[in-house]
Scaffold this motif. Structure first.
Motif, PDB file in Angstrom:
ATOM      1  N   UNK A  40      -4.577   5.169  -9.817  1.00 59.49           N
ATOM      2  CA  UNK A  40      -5.811   4.730  -9.167  1.00 59.49           C
ATOM      3  C   UNK A  40      -6.983   5.499  -9.759  1.00 59.49           C
ATOM      4  N   UNK A  41      -8.142   4.847  -9.808  1.00 60.40           N
ATOM      5  CA  UNK A  41      -9.328   5.516 -10.330  1.00 60.40           C
ATOM      6  C   UNK A  41     -10.162   6.141  -9.224  1.00 60.40           C
ATOM      7  N   UNK A  42      -9.943   5.718  -7.976  1.00 61.37           N
ATOM      8  CA  UNK A  42     -10.729   6.210  -6.841  1.00 61.37           C
ATOM      9  C   UNK A  42      -9.780   6.863  -5.830  1.00 61.37           C
ATOM     10  N   UNK A  43      -9.793   8.189  -5.718  1.00 59.26           N
ATOM     11  CA  UNK A  43      -8.851   8.862  -4.820  1.00 59.26           C
ATOM     12  C   UNK A  43      -9.016   8.475  -3.355  1.00 59.26           C
ATOM     13  N   UNK A  44     -10.221   8.221  -2.909  1.00 63.12           N
ATOM     14  CA  UNK A  44     -10.438   7.826  -1.509  1.00 63.12           C
ATOM     15  C   UNK A  44      -9.869   6.434  -1.263  1.00 63.12           C
ATOM     16  N   UNK A  58      -6.115   4.122   1.138  1.00 69.05           N
ATOM     17  CA  UNK A  58      -6.090   2.814   1.814  1.00 69.05           C
ATOM     18  C   UNK A  58      -5.112   1.874   1.108  1.00 69.05           C
ATOM     19  N   UNK A  59      -5.140   1.868  -0.225  1.00 66.95           N
ATOM     20  CA  UNK A  59      -4.284   0.955  -0.981  1.00 66.95           C
ATOM     21  C   UNK A  59      -2.806   1.314  -0.833  1.00 66.95           C
ATOM     22  N   UNK A 105       0.698  -0.811   0.722  1.00 67.03           N
ATOM     23  CA  UNK A 105       1.859  -1.088  -0.102  1.00 67.03           C
ATOM     24  C   UNK A 105       1.624  -1.026  -1.596  1.00 67.03           C
ATOM     25  N   UNK A 106       0.415  -0.715  -2.009  1.00 65.13           N
ATOM     26  CA  UNK A 106       0.107  -0.608  -3.433  1.00 65.13           C
ATOM     27  C   UNK A 106       0.457   0.797  -3.917  1.00 65.13           C
ATOM     28  N   UNK A 107       1.726   1.030  -4.144  1.00 65.94           N
ATOM     29  CA  UNK A 107       2.179   2.356  -4.563  1.00 65.94           C
ATOM     30  C   UNK A 107       2.524   2.339  -6.049  1.00 65.94           C
ATOM     31  N   UNK A 146      -4.765  -9.593   0.325  1.00 66.59           N
ATOM     32  CA  UNK A 146      -6.106  -9.964  -0.113  1.00 66.59           C
ATOM     33  C   UNK A 146      -6.920  -8.695  -0.353  1.00 66.59           C
ATOM     34  N   UNK A 147      -7.579  -8.640  -1.510  1.00 64.83           N
ATOM     35  CA  UNK A 147      -8.385  -7.474  -1.893  1.00 64.83           C
ATOM     36  C   UNK A 147      -9.729  -7.919  -2.435  1.00 64.83           C
ATOM     37  N   UNK A 148     -10.744  -7.095  -2.217  1.00 61.69           N
ATOM     38  CA  UNK A 148     -12.017  -7.312  -2.892  1.00 61.69           C
ATOM     39  C   UNK A 148     -11.827  -6.927  -4.357  1.00 61.69           C
ATOM     40  N   UNK A 149     -12.618  -7.525  -5.226  1.00 62.27           N
ATOM     41  CA  UNK A 149     -12.513  -7.183  -6.652  1.00 62.27           C
ATOM     42  C   UNK A 149     -12.813  -5.704  -6.891  1.00 62.27           C
ATOM     43  N   UNK A 150     -13.728  -5.142  -6.123  1.00 62.16           N
ATOM     44  CA  UNK A 150     -14.047  -3.710  -6.309  1.00 62.16           C
ATOM     45  C   UNK A 150     -12.846  -2.840  -5.957  1.00 62.16           C
ATOM     46  N   UNK A 151     -12.065  -3.256  -4.948  1.00 59.55           N
ATOM     47  CA  UNK A 151     -10.852  -2.516  -4.600  1.00 59.55           C
ATOM     48  C   UNK A 151      -9.815  -2.669  -5.707  1.00 59.55           C
TER      49      UNK A 151
END
Length: 79
Positions: free
Chosen positions: A22-26, A30-31, A35-37, A64-69
């Protein structure tokens, strides 16, 4: 031949990859809770008519995810 890693938002419908990091630790907290492991395969399922949000298959369900996520999820190619 060198394979460059892509982010989840760059996949076309029907393409897949394996979550690498992941590029964003915060955002990663949430991800991971959804289940996004790392190591989990993910498939681009569909895109909303205006391009956002997107729906992906991960852990046997549609998410469902936002593109930014999705842009914060780095993938490696499936082998």
């Amino acid at each position: 031949m060198k394979h460059l890693n892509r982010t989840l938002d760059q996949l076309a419908i029907g393409e897949s990859g394996v979550i690498e990091s992941f590029t964003d630790p915060v955002m990663s907290l949430k991800l991971v809770e959804m289940g996004c492991v790392p190591g989990e395969p993910v498939l681009m399922d569909s895109v909303a008519p205006l391009g956002d949000p997107i729906a992906v298959m991960v852990c046997g369900y549609k998410l469902s995810l936002r593109r930014t996520e999705a842009a914060s999820i780095v993938l490696r190619p499936l082998r």
